[in-house]
Design an enzyme around this catalytic site. Structure first.
Site, mmCIF file in Angstrom:
data_model
loop_
_atom_site.group_PDB
_atom_site.id
_atom_site.type_symbol
_atom_site.label_atom_id
_atom_site.label_comp_id
_atom_site.label_asym_id
_atom_site.label_seq_id
_atom_site.Cartn_x
_atom_site.Cartn_y
_atom_site.Cartn_z
ATOM 1 C CG ASP A 15 -2.054 0.981 1.127
ATOM 2 O OD1 ASP A 15 -3.214 0.540 1.074
ATOM 3 O OD2 ASP A 15 -1.786 2.201 1.085
ATOM 4 C CG HIS A 31 -8.659 -3.066 -2.343
ATOM 5 N ND1 HIS A 31 -9.611 -2.337 -3.025
ATOM 6 C CD2 HIS A 31 -8.459 -2.398 -1.179
ATOM 7 C CE1 HIS A 31 -9.952 -1.279 -2.312
ATOM 8 N NE2 HIS A 31 -9.277 -1.292 -1.172
ATOM 9 C CG ASN A 60 -12.737 -0.976 3.665
ATOM 10 O OD1 ASN A 60 -13.058 -1.524 4.719
ATOM 11 N ND2 ASN A 60 -11.675 -0.204 3.562
ATOM 12 C CG HIS A 77 -14.686 3.700 6.069
ATOM 13 N ND1 HIS A 77 -14.781 5.041 6.338
ATOM 14 C CD2 HIS A 77 -15.369 3.073 7.050
ATOM 15 C CE1 HIS A 77 -15.478 5.223 7.436
ATOM 16 N NE2 HIS A 77 -15.853 4.041 7.893
ATOM 17 C CD GLN A 78 -14.775 -0.616 -2.709
ATOM 18 O OE1 GLN A 78 -15.974 -0.800 -2.451
ATOM 19 N NE2 GLN A 78 -14.148 -1.258 -3.660
HETATM 20 P P1 AMP Z 1 -9.875 1.356 0.446
HETATM 21 O O1 AMP Z 1 -10.284 2.478 1.361
HETATM 22 O O2 AMP Z 1 -10.134 -0.010 1.037
HETATM 23 O O3 AMP Z 1 -10.468 1.506 -0.944
HETATM 24 O O4 AMP Z 1 -8.299 1.468 0.331
HETATM 25 C C1 AMP Z 1 -7.617 1.815 -0.831
HETATM 26 C C2 AMP Z 1 -6.149 1.728 -0.531
HETATM 27 O O5 AMP Z 1 -5.431 1.816 -1.763
HETATM 28 C C3 AMP Z 1 -5.602 2.826 0.385
HETATM 29 O O6 AMP Z 1 -5.025 2.249 1.551
HETATM 30 C C4 AMP Z 1 -4.557 3.540 -0.482
HETATM 31 O O7 AMP Z 1 -3.429 3.951 0.250
HETATM 32 C C5 AMP Z 1 -4.215 2.464 -1.497
HETATM 33 N N1 AMP Z 1 -3.708 2.965 -2.775
HETATM 34 C C6 AMP Z 1 -4.277 3.889 -3.580
HETATM 35 N N2 AMP Z 1 -3.510 4.080 -4.674
HETATM 36 C C7 AMP Z 1 -2.449 3.246 -4.570
HETATM 37 C C8 AMP Z 1 -1.310 2.978 -5.382
HETATM 38 N N3 AMP Z 1 -1.103 3.619 -6.534
HETATM 39 N N4 AMP Z 1 -0.423 2.053 -4.950
HETATM 40 C C9 AMP Z 1 -0.620 1.395 -3.772
HETATM 41 N N5 AMP Z 1 -1.665 1.610 -2.974
HETATM 42 C C10 AMP Z 1 -2.579 2.516 -3.355
#
Ligand code: AMP
Length: 138
Positions: A29, A98, A85, A91-92
């Site tokens: 992440d 993922h 999420n 909170h997605q």
């Molecule tokens: P969510 O709130 O479950 O949708 O989490 C999305 C996650 O994706 C967050 O923890 C972000 O830090 C992560 N994220 C977004 N863009 C990237 C990226 N380019 N590379 C790695 N992680 C990412």
């Protein structure tokens, strides 16, 4: 518009890749809650978990377990949380399925949870279980 994760899968955007097979990719992440915080992502571009094909869902589950074990060994973390999420209200932020693997350390780094359980209503629970079973075709 492809999701940012589809662009990572396509090699258009860089990542710290941990694992990849035909159906799944895992990478660190970019804004970790703790060292080793990783995302496990199906290559199938679906927004929410229940939309995945059974093949993708199975490969995703296997990869989460496999990668979590490697992260635990590599980081020496004391424990870990799996977070997944679905929907903005939950909170997605990235609308491509993922799983988060979030190592938890003795000093508190990792996922902090607010958990407010209430007592179950057994009558309502029995009715709800029946409704879900019907949806499952049971
Ligand atoms: P969510 O709130 O479950 O949708 O989490 C999305 C996650 O994706 C967050 O923890 C972000 O830090 C992560 N994220 C977004 N863009 C990237 C990226 N380019 N590379 C790695 N992680 C990412």
């Amino acid at each position: 518009m492809p999701s940012i994760f589809t662009r990572i899968i396509g090699g258009e955007i860089p990542c710290h890749r941990l694992f990849e097979n035909e159906l799944v990719i895992a990478f660190l992440d970019v804004n970790p809650l703790s060292p080793g915080h990783a995302l496990v992502v199906p290559k199938e571009e679906m927004a929410e978990l229940h939309m995945l094909s059974p093949e993708s869902a199975a490969a995703l589950g296997a990869a989460v377990a496999h990668v979590a074990g490697a992260i635990m060994k590599a980081t020496g973390a004391a424990a870990y949380n799996i977070l997944q999420n679905n929907g903005a209200l939950a909170h997605q932020e990235v609308m491509h399925v993922h799983f988060h693997i979030i190592p938890k350390y003795q000093d508190g780094r990792g996922l902090a949870l607010t958990w407010k359980p209430c007592a179950i209503d057994h009558t309502a629970a029995a009715e709800l279980a029946t409704r879900v079973q019907r949806q499952l075709g049971a």
